[in-house]
Design a protein around this motif. Sequence first.
Motif, PDB file in Angstrom:
ATOM      1  N   UNK A  18      44.916 -61.197  -3.432  1.00  0.00           N
ATOM      2  CA  UNK A  18      44.914 -60.803  -2.023  1.00  0.00           C
ATOM      3  C   UNK A  18      46.102 -59.893  -1.710  1.00  0.00           C
ATOM      4  N   UNK A  19      45.866 -58.928  -0.848  1.00  0.00           N
ATOM      5  CA  UNK A  19      46.947 -58.113  -0.291  1.00  0.00           C
ATOM      6  C   UNK A  19      47.389 -58.809   0.989  1.00  0.00           C
ATOM      7  N   UNK A  20      48.571 -59.405   0.977  1.00  0.00           N
ATOM      8  CA  UNK A  20      48.900 -60.399   1.997  1.00  0.00           C
ATOM      9  C   UNK A  20      49.462 -59.777   3.271  1.00  0.00           C
ATOM     10  N   UNK A  21      49.073 -60.337   4.425  1.00  0.00           N
ATOM     11  CA  UNK A  21      49.604 -59.873   5.707  1.00  0.00           C
ATOM     12  C   UNK A  21      51.031 -60.347   5.947  1.00  0.00           C
ATOM     13  N   UNK A  22      51.667 -59.692   6.896  1.00  0.00           N
ATOM     14  CA  UNK A  22      53.000 -60.067   7.354  1.00  0.00           C
ATOM     15  C   UNK A  22      52.860 -61.076   8.489  1.00  0.00           C
ATOM     16  N   UNK A  23      53.625 -62.160   8.436  1.00  0.00           N
ATOM     17  CA  UNK A  23      53.535 -63.202   9.460  1.00  0.00           C
ATOM     18  C   UNK A  23      54.668 -63.013  10.469  1.00  0.00           C
ATOM     19  N   UNK A  24      54.288 -62.765  11.715  1.00  0.00           N
ATOM     20  CA  UNK A  24      55.241 -62.569  12.806  1.00  0.00           C
ATOM     21  C   UNK A  24      55.042 -63.627  13.874  1.00  0.00           C
ATOM     22  N   UNK A  25      56.104 -63.896  14.628  1.00  0.00           N
ATOM     23  CA  UNK A  25      55.997 -64.723  15.809  1.00  0.00           C
ATOM     24  C   UNK A  25      55.633 -63.881  17.018  1.00  0.00           C
ATOM     25  N   UNK A  26      55.494 -64.539  18.173  1.00  0.00           N
ATOM     26  CA  UNK A  26      55.109 -63.838  19.388  1.00  0.00           C
ATOM     27  C   UNK A  26      56.136 -62.776  19.773  1.00  0.00           C
ATOM     28  N   UNK A 299      44.133 -60.299  10.735  1.00  0.00           N
ATOM     29  CA  UNK A 299      44.990 -61.243  11.459  1.00  0.00           C
ATOM     30  C   UNK A 299      44.141 -62.153  12.348  1.00  0.00           C
ATOM     31  N   UNK A 300      43.149 -61.573  13.018  1.00  0.00           N
ATOM     32  CA  UNK A 300      42.321 -62.360  13.924  1.00  0.00           C
ATOM     33  C   UNK A 300      41.541 -63.433  13.175  1.00  0.00           C
ATOM     34  N   UNK A 301      41.021 -63.110  12.002  1.00  0.00           N
ATOM     35  CA  UNK A 301      40.297 -64.122  11.215  1.00  0.00           C
ATOM     36  C   UNK A 301      41.251 -65.241  10.806  1.00  0.00           C
ATOM     37  N   UNK A 302      42.439 -64.880  10.349  1.00  0.00           N
ATOM     38  CA  UNK A 302      43.429 -65.888   9.960  1.00  0.00           C
ATOM     39  C   UNK A 302      43.904 -66.699  11.166  1.00  0.00           C
ATOM     40  N   UNK A 303      43.988 -66.066  12.325  1.00  0.00           N
ATOM     41  CA  UNK A 303      44.381 -66.797  13.542  1.00  0.00           C
ATOM     42  C   UNK A 303      43.338 -67.852  13.892  1.00  0.00           C
ATOM     43  N   UNK A 304      42.079 -67.488  13.773  1.00  0.00           N
ATOM     44  CA  UNK A 304      41.014 -68.441  14.086  1.00  0.00           C
ATOM     45  C   UNK A 304      41.073 -69.661  13.171  1.00  0.00           C
ATOM     46  N   UNK A 305      41.548 -69.457  11.967  1.00  0.00           N
ATOM     47  CA  UNK A 305      41.617 -70.556  11.011  1.00  0.00           C
ATOM     48  C   UNK A 305      42.917 -71.360  11.127  1.00  0.00           C
ATOM     49  N   UNK A 306      43.855 -70.882  11.922  1.00  0.00           N
ATOM     50  CA  UNK A 306      45.122 -71.579  12.078  1.00  0.00           C
ATOM     51  C   UNK A 306      46.193 -71.151  11.105  1.00  0.00           C
ATOM     52  N   UNK A 311      47.916 -62.265  16.434  1.00  0.00           N
ATOM     53  CA  UNK A 311      47.551 -61.074  15.661  1.00  0.00           C
ATOM     54  C   UNK A 311      48.628 -59.999  15.757  1.00  0.00           C
ATOM     55  N   UNK A 312      49.844 -60.383  16.117  1.00  0.00           N
ATOM     56  CA  UNK A 312      50.909 -59.428  16.380  1.00  0.00           C
ATOM     57  C   UNK A 312      51.255 -58.587  15.148  1.00  0.00           C
ATOM     58  N   UNK A 313      51.504 -57.314  15.388  1.00  0.00           N
ATOM     59  CA  UNK A 313      51.986 -56.386  14.363  1.00  0.00           C
ATOM     60  C   UNK A 313      53.344 -55.836  14.804  1.00  0.00           C
ATOM     61  N   UNK A 314      54.079 -55.273  13.855  1.00  0.00           N
ATOM     62  CA  UNK A 314      55.379 -54.687  14.185  1.00  0.00           C
ATOM     63  C   UNK A 314      55.222 -53.555  15.198  1.00  0.00           C
ATOM     64  N   UNK A 315      54.155 -52.800  15.072  1.00  0.00           N
ATOM     65  CA  UNK A 315      53.851 -51.741  16.032  1.00  0.00           C
ATOM     66  C   UNK A 315      53.017 -52.342  17.159  1.00  0.00           C
ATOM     67  N   UNK A 316      53.560 -52.426  18.375  1.00  0.00           N
ATOM     68  CA  UNK A 316      52.825 -53.054  19.474  1.00  0.00           C
ATOM     69  C   UNK A 316      51.496 -52.368  19.781  1.00  0.00           C
ATOM     70  N   UNK A 341      36.598 -72.494   6.091  1.00  0.00           N
ATOM     71  CA  UNK A 341      37.239 -73.231   7.183  1.00  0.00           C
ATOM     72  C   UNK A 341      37.591 -74.664   6.792  1.00  0.00           C
ATOM     73  N   UNK A 342      36.682 -75.355   6.101  1.00  0.00           N
ATOM     74  CA  UNK A 342      36.934 -76.753   5.744  1.00  0.00           C
ATOM     75  C   UNK A 342      38.143 -76.856   4.815  1.00  0.00           C
ATOM     76  N   UNK A 343      38.178 -76.011   3.796  1.00  0.00           N
ATOM     77  CA  UNK A 343      39.316 -76.010   2.883  1.00  0.00           C
ATOM     78  C   UNK A 343      40.610 -75.693   3.632  1.00  0.00           C
ATOM     79  N   UNK A 344      40.570 -74.701   4.501  1.00  0.00           N
ATOM     80  CA  UNK A 344      41.770 -74.286   5.231  1.00  0.00           C
ATOM     81  C   UNK A 344      42.277 -75.398   6.137  1.00  0.00           C
ATOM     82  N   UNK A 345      41.368 -76.088   6.809  1.00  0.00           N
ATOM     83  CA  UNK A 345      41.780 -77.196   7.660  1.00  0.00           C
ATOM     84  C   UNK A 345      42.476 -78.282   6.850  1.00  0.00           C
ATOM     85  N   UNK A 346      41.918 -78.623   5.695  1.00  0.00           N
ATOM     86  CA  UNK A 346      42.533 -79.645   4.843  1.00  0.00           C
ATOM     87  C   UNK A 346      43.891 -79.179   4.336  1.00  0.00           C
TER      88      UNK A 346
END
Length: 363
Positions: A18-26, A299-306, A311-316, A341-346
């Motif tokens: 996987x080409x991994x996303x950057x994790x940012x806070x709000x 980001x949105x797909x990963x957000x839905x899974x928790x 979905x914040x990016x460095x560029x607003x 989803x089931x695997x991710x929740x566990x």
Amino acid sequence: MDRHEKALEILHNGTVIPAIPLVLGQDRRFNPLLQRRLVRYYLEAGAGGVATAVHTTQFEIRDPKHNLLRPVLETVAKELDDFEKTSDTPLVRIAGVCGEIPQARKEALLARELGYDAVLLSPGGLNHLSEDEMLRRTREIADIMPVIGFYLQAGVGGRRFSFSYWKRLADIDNVVAVKSAPFNRYQTLDLVRGCAASSRRDEVALYTGNDDNIVFDLLTPFRFRIDGQVVTKYFAGGLLGHWCVWTKKVAEQFHAIKACQGKDAIPAQLLTLGAQITDCNSAFFDAANGFQGCIAGVHEVLRRQGLLEGIWCLNPEETLSPGQMQEIDRVCEMYPELSDDKFTQEYLEHWNAGQHESPETHR
């Protein structure tokens, strides 16, 4: 065989990267703890390695006002270290490298310092350089670290390269793989044929990055007659932004596809799967709007899974395109069997229960 040699052997044989996303806070600040949680998800899901500091990780991490290239590479490397120690499983570590020779050299030296196995050498932003100049850049970086060549689609800053370019690139010692991501069948054939024509053809692994054609790339035996000899090349694996979502199912799909390589009969369900995955990618990567929302989409797909908090990016200004949310809704509802989803929740329950050692203990 040392760790790097084992990792390069895995890369050569083919794996899920996987080409991994950057994790940012709000506040759009880097969150190392949740970055490590995301990296661990990929490893628990069955990925054979990860690629970071690439397009999906946001090129803006190199901007001096963010200064995140080293912190991100270090954070990912620490989680890979931990997983390797506890699982005794070698992993493939790939770092993206950008820019003209001075910048690319500096980034490759950093990747080597931090224990990465290979660099994905991006051609983005270098359309003013000739093919000869691009090959000289590749040779310079290959003197530092193993290189993965990269055919980048024009929609996100790439350009067309000739068959001759790919043959000469594959001829360079220490080029260990090439990622094909032009999203174009003619250009993909130029790349595969060029690598097949190289005397180093058996030393250079092909990796698909064609998000519109993942399954078909992996299933196809590309066959050419070269100097009177029939040469067949397969894509060994994938290095994909798409594979940063629903990764558990991706790993299962990959093993099923690899089991069919070299066989005359291809199960019809794999052809159907290929079309379904392409449809999902059209939503996640925002094909309808020229890929403007591609990073925000995953980001949105990963957000839905928790797995992400937003979905914040460095560029607003980088966010979902109009209508993209509805398209993501559509494919999630249409293809629920592709989700993990089931695997991710566990996985998240396990992490939140504190069974994973906190990265704070490593500081």
